[in-house]
Design a protein around this motif. Structure first.
Motif, PDB file in Angstrom:
ATOM      1  N   SER A   1       0.827  -1.202   0.000  1.00 17.25           N
ATOM      2  CA  SER A   1       0.000   0.000   0.000  1.00 17.25           C
ATOM      3  C   SER A   1       0.864   1.256   0.000  1.00 17.25           C
ATOM      4  CB  SER A   1      -0.924  -0.007   1.227  1.00 17.25           C
ATOM      5  OG  SER A   1      -1.681   1.184   1.291  1.00 17.25           O
TER       6      SER A   1
ATOM      7  N   ASN B   1      -9.667  -1.568   2.297  1.00 16.13           N
ATOM      8  CA  ASN B   1      -9.501  -0.315   3.034  1.00 16.13           C
ATOM      9  C   ASN B   1      -8.055  -0.008   3.372  1.00 16.13           C
ATOM     10  OD1 ASN B   1      -9.115  -2.255   4.989  1.00 16.13           O
ATOM     11  ND2 ASN B   1     -10.750  -1.556   6.355  1.00 16.13           N
ATOM     12  N   THR B   2      -7.173  -1.001   3.238  1.00 13.20           N
ATOM     13  CA  THR B   2      -5.753  -0.731   3.477  1.00 13.20           C
ATOM     14  C   THR B   2      -5.096  -0.092   2.253  1.00 13.20           C
ATOM     15  OG1 THR B   2      -5.029  -2.925   2.733  1.00 13.20           O
ATOM     16  CG2 THR B   2      -5.639  -2.704   5.055  1.00 13.20           C
TER      17      THR B   2
ATOM     18  N   THR C   1      -9.831  -6.298   2.847  1.00 11.21           N
ATOM     19  CA  THR C   1      -8.671  -5.455   3.130  1.00 11.21           C
ATOM     20  C   THR C   1      -8.494  -4.332   2.099  1.00 11.21           C
ATOM     21  OG1 THR C   1      -7.116  -6.854   1.872  1.00 11.21           O
ATOM     22  CG2 THR C   1      -7.506  -7.424   4.186  1.00 11.21           C
TER      23      THR C   1
ATOM     24  N   ASP D   1     -17.099  -4.507  -0.394  1.00  2.90           N
ATOM     25  CA  ASP D   1     -15.855  -4.046   0.219  1.00  2.90           C
ATOM     26  C   ASP D   1     -15.259  -2.829  -0.479  1.00  2.90           C
ATOM     27  OD1 ASP D   1     -15.756  -5.912   2.363  1.00  2.90           O
ATOM     28  OD2 ASP D   1     -15.196  -7.464   0.948  1.00  2.90           O
TER      29      ASP D   1
ATOM     30  N   ILE E   1      -6.048 -10.133  -3.162  1.00  5.68           N
ATOM     31  CA  ILE E   1      -6.118  -9.961  -1.708  1.00  5.68           C
ATOM     32  C   ILE E   1      -7.554 -10.211  -1.260  1.00  5.68           C
ATOM     33  CG2 ILE E   1      -4.211  -8.306  -1.587  1.00  5.68           C
ATOM     34  CD1 ILE E   1      -6.273  -6.059  -1.518  1.00  5.68           C
ATOM     35  N   ASP E   2      -7.718 -10.414   0.021  1.00  3.55           N
ATOM     36  CA  ASP E   2      -9.061 -10.502   0.585  1.00  3.55           C
ATOM     37  C   ASP E   2      -9.740  -9.148   0.377  1.00  3.55           C
ATOM     38  OD1 ASP E   2     -11.328 -10.646   2.158  1.00  3.55           O
ATOM     39  OD2 ASP E   2     -10.308 -11.515   3.893  1.00  3.55           O
TER      40      ASP E   2
END
Length: 541
Positions: free
Chosen positions: A192, A223-224, A221, A301, A217-218
């Motif tokens: 990130s 938001n990262t 995540t 998400d 990625i999941d």
């Protein structure tokens, strides 16, 4: 002449998502059973689509449906274009444009010759006058991403092309995507941080691009990656990757333990997708194929990025969601090369069902990316076989897929407009593998993982201008007759060793068209394992 390095995708499995069910807008397979959900374990199609709508409608998420244009693009492997000339690119652009495709996502690897091919692609698009768009998809499974210098290379590539008049823009910003990149740190503490400081937020590119990567990625995540991701390309949504041999065995054991089926069976072909398969298992599998299950999770998400994205005019808008659709998947590399030998289940009219799912939820999908135009190594190409194959000739040569462009044109129009187009010419498409699932071959690479999932069938799609009689056959003694309405109908017929494929559309006692490819035979004793598809098509005069 430089040494040619051939790039091949390295798929990474996504984390599992909630199981969902696809919804069909056109007539279902004429010889299939209509299945109803057995358990709340499997989300109904109505609830899946309703969930998508709720996610966009929720006021606190500040993400609402948009009337922005919809786009259909195809993933083009630049790594397979070493011998391409400007004329080759012009032919690809022209054929794709005629098939309802708006542009190519140009997958770029690390070969030093690839930027020149990309430049040719842009020049061909410009000369075509078709307003055909292109954008970069940085293949981070090939390109290095460990140092600041690696990021500089990527920025230079992007800056070289984003000002071109045929570069695709979303919300007035040039679109840039990736394959992978979730581990690229560019010398900083995290991916990130690396993508933010060295790419998206670097002074060279800050505010100049719309970055919609495919990070494996999941989705929880996402938001990262705030201030990095302006959206998400959901690569693995193109296939029902949840369905594996082990998945089916466990499903049989857990849902039908009294039916006498053993989870220890070495193969499943004698029960899977047949009348002997428990209805609860049949229901579960058919509802996953082509479904929106993965889209639901990704759209949910992506809301973590809402309010953080601003186009050039300064107005806040929702993240871009790019979904995938693919007709097939088979790769057959041994341990001495890429060590990739597996399939994803592609039967049951996967291409049509996935398209229909995306069309049903088009308010939440901004771009559909077709996987792919020319990835021969994984057998999901819809363009002509040309260029430089990545040592895939054994399972690709003679296996034309351009018949699927007929379906592409039909579904792309429906996705972009919201209405299925009127069929103006009668067409018939048929496809099949070239040998039985259980055939054995003196092939040192061996049978691909999950091969047991495939059914010995010829799959067909009829596009009829009016109600018609369709006859499908594989042998003189194996023929089935169907009455189909105007529109698109999905059919299938079993096939056995020695069979071929033939289909006829008739109306009022007169044959409208006949499809009978002479170079197809379902071989009982193949020399190599080939789970690729042979696709044939015919149109009325």
């Amino acid at each position: 002449m430089p040494v040619m390095k051939l790039n091949v995708f390295h798929h990474r499995r996504r984390l599992p998502a909630t199981v969902g069910i696809s919804q069909t807008n056109v007539q279902a397979s004429a010889n299939s059973t209509t299945f109803e959900p057995r358990s709340t374990q499997f989300m109904s199609s109505r609830s899946a689509f309703g969930k998508l709508k709720e996610l966009w409608k929720a006021p606190k998420r500040d993400i609402s449906p948009t009337s922005a244009p919809k786009y259909v693009v195809a993933h083009h492997m630049v790594g397979n274009t070493y011998p391409y000339t400007l004329q080759d690119w012009f032919e690809d652009v022209s054929l794709a444009h005629a098939s309802g495709i708006d542009g190519f996502a140009l997958n770029m690897g690390s070969d030093e010759w690839q930027p020149d091919r990309v430049a040719d692609a842009f020049e061909a698009a410009r000369q075509s006058g078709m307003d055909f768009k292109l954008f970069l998809s940085l293949d981070m499974s090939s390109m290095p991403g460990a140092t600041s210098a690696d990021a500089q290379t990527l920025r230079s590539l992007v800056l070289r092309f984003i000002s071109h008049p045929n570069y695709m823009q979303i919300s007035s910003q040039p679109l840039v995507s990736t394959f992978s990149g979730e581990t690229s740190t560019f010398g900083l503490g995290s991916a990130s941080e690396g993508w933010n400081n060295e790419f998206v937020g670097h002074p060279d590119l800050q505010g100049k691009i719309r970055f919609v990567p495919s990070f494996f990625i999941d989705p929880a995540t996402f938001n990262t990656f705030t201030n990095v991701m302006h959206g998400d390309f959901n690569w693995n949504s193109g296939w029902p990757i949840r369905i594996t041999t082990e998945f089916v065995r466990n499903l049989i054991t857990s849902t039908a333990p009294t039916k006498g089926f053993s989870a220890l069976k070495t193969t499943l072909s004698d029960i899977i997708f047949t009348d002997s398969l428990p209805s609860s298992v049949q229901n579960a599998l058919n509802k996953i194929i082509g479904s929106s299950e993965s889209d639901v999770q990704h759209v949910q998400d992506l809301t973590a990025l809402a309010g953080t994205i601003s186009p050039r005019d300064g107005a806040t808008e929702r993240p871009t969601y790019m979904a995938a659709v693919s007709p097939w998947f088979f790769t057959h590399y041994g341990a001495d090369t890429y060590n990739k030998n597996f399939v994803y289940l592609s039967d049951q009219h996967l291409y049509s069902k996935r398209w229909e799912s995306l069309i049903s939820t088009r308010d939440q999908v901004d771009i559909v990316q077709i996987l792919t135009w020319n990835d021969y190594g994984e057998s999901h190409y819809i363009g002509p076989i040309k260029g430089a194959q990545p040592n895939s000739q054994t399972w690709v040569d003679g296996m034309d897929h351009t018949g699927w462009l007929e379906l592409t044109s039909y579904y792309a129009a429906a996705f972009k407009t919201g209405s299925y187009p009127t069929i103006e010419k009668d067409k018939l498409l048929m496809w099949s593998r070239t040998h039985p699932t259980q055939a054995t071959a003196p092939d040192p690479v061996g049978q691909p993982t999950n091969f047991e999932l495939f059914e010995d069938s010829v799959w067909a799609v009829v596009m009829a201008t009016a109600p018609s009689t369709v006859v499908l056959s594989t042998l003189p003694q194996n023929s089935q007759t169907f009455q189909v309405p105007a529109g698109l109908t999905k059919l299938s017929i079993p096939i056995t060793a020695g069979g071929g494929m033939q289909g006829t559309i008739s109306r009022d006692g007169n044959a409208i068209l006949t499809l009978n490819p002479p170079d197809f035979t379902f071989q009982g004793n193949p020399q190599v394992y080939n789970f690729n598809a042979f696709v044939a098509s015919a149109s009325a005069d």
